[in-house]
Scaffold this active site. Sequence first.
Site, PDB file in Angstrom:
ATOM      1  CE  LYS A  21       2.391   2.938   5.408  1.00  0.00           C
ATOM      2  NZ  LYS A  21       3.808   2.928   5.840  1.00  0.00           N
ATOM      3  CD  GLN A  53       5.526   2.292   8.764  1.00  0.00           C
ATOM      4  OE1 GLN A  53       4.913   1.883   8.018  1.00  0.00           O
ATOM      5  NE2 GLN A  53       5.352   3.813   9.181  1.00  0.00           N
ATOM      6  CG  ASP A  93       8.225   2.312   1.810  1.00  0.00           C
ATOM      7  OD1 ASP A  93       7.091   2.816   1.563  1.00  0.00           O
ATOM      8  OD2 ASP A  93       8.369   1.539   2.724  1.00  0.00           O
TER       9      ASP A  93
HETATM   10  N1  GUN Z   1       7.525   5.852   8.353  1.00  0.00           N
HETATM   11  C1  GUN Z   1       6.930   6.872   8.031  1.00  0.00           C
HETATM   12  N2  GUN Z   1       6.389   7.008   6.655  1.00  0.00           N
HETATM   13  C2  GUN Z   1       6.891   5.954   6.085  1.00  0.00           C
HETATM   14  C3  GUN Z   1       6.645   5.333   4.935  1.00  0.00           C
HETATM   15  O1  GUN Z   1       6.152   5.908   3.938  1.00  0.00           O
HETATM   16  N3  GUN Z   1       7.334   4.199   4.685  1.00  0.00           N
HETATM   17  C4  GUN Z   1       7.869   3.447   5.594  1.00  0.00           C
HETATM   18  N4  GUN Z   1       8.293   1.883   5.284  1.00  0.00           N
HETATM   19  N5  GUN Z   1       8.109   4.044   6.805  1.00  0.00           N
HETATM   20  C5  GUN Z   1       7.498   5.091   6.897  1.00  0.00           C
END
Ligand code: GUN
Length: 291
Positions: free
Chosen positions: A52, A96, A119
């Site tokens: 990211k 996350q 998200d």
């Molecule tokens: N963990 C696995 N996929 C994601 C996601 O798309 N966003 C977040 N915040 N955590 C994750």
Amino acid sequence: MANIISGTELASVIKKDIKQETDRLSKCGVTPGLAVIIVGDDPASKIYVNNKKKACEAVGFYSEEIALPADTTQKDLLAVIDKLNKRFDIDGILVQLPLPSHLNEKAVIGAISPKKDVDCFSPFNVGRVMIGDYRFLPCTPAGVMELIKSTGIEISGKNCVVIGRSNIVGKPMAMMLLNESGTVTICHSKTENLAQVTSQADILVCAVGKANFVTADMVKEGAVVIDVGINRNEDGKLCGDVDFEAVAEKAGYITPVPGGVGPMTIAMLMKNTLTAAKLNASAAMKKTGKK
Ligand code: GUN
């Protein structure tokens, strides 16, 4: 043999457009900013967060990683989020997942300002997706929609089957297909005669988390098959939920793993962060009376 839909290529086109718009915004003094919070040292989460961060650099965003120890308290984590909610240089906040088990995931997600919830996990933003009046879409299902649309196949009226009912993929995925007038069925671990249901699907989205779960007998000839899974097979090799080799012989379109949904999820996160930056900038201008 199915056409292979490349998420890597589509994501690269989308990120190029985002970069162009970011460059234009930056000239007006607006640089989108994303804060990513990671608690503990789960190796997979570290890789995702790093990807990211790299994507932010590639499109010209400011990004900040906040790495907190595994024993961070709920109170301390909420205090970090509160500070980020108030910062003008941060447009998007992402925590996350998964979090260490002593932390309350729902309360943590709920603490993120809906305006910065890139998200699209907060109940407020999920509700907006439900009624088709949204600013953000959850990144993975949004990426899947782009992949389906890239085939040129119309969703309206088609039989769409989603395997998986998670809050972050299966449920919003079904809602988004419904918003496009698909005839949607959600399957899950308790579904009876699963193969019978899935083999009716013109569009099949698999988000199960089990290697080789979807076999060729479960797929309709010519179907669009989108594989959301990220698993490791017995040899430790990255693979999806779909038995790719066999299903590719039958499907019309199929996404690979890696190189399918994964890169699209990140591209959609960039898109949401850009949207948040534009909304925040226009709200700030309204406050100062600037045009
Ligand atoms: N963990 C696995 N996929 C994601 C996601 O798309 N966003 C977040 N915040 N955590 C994750």
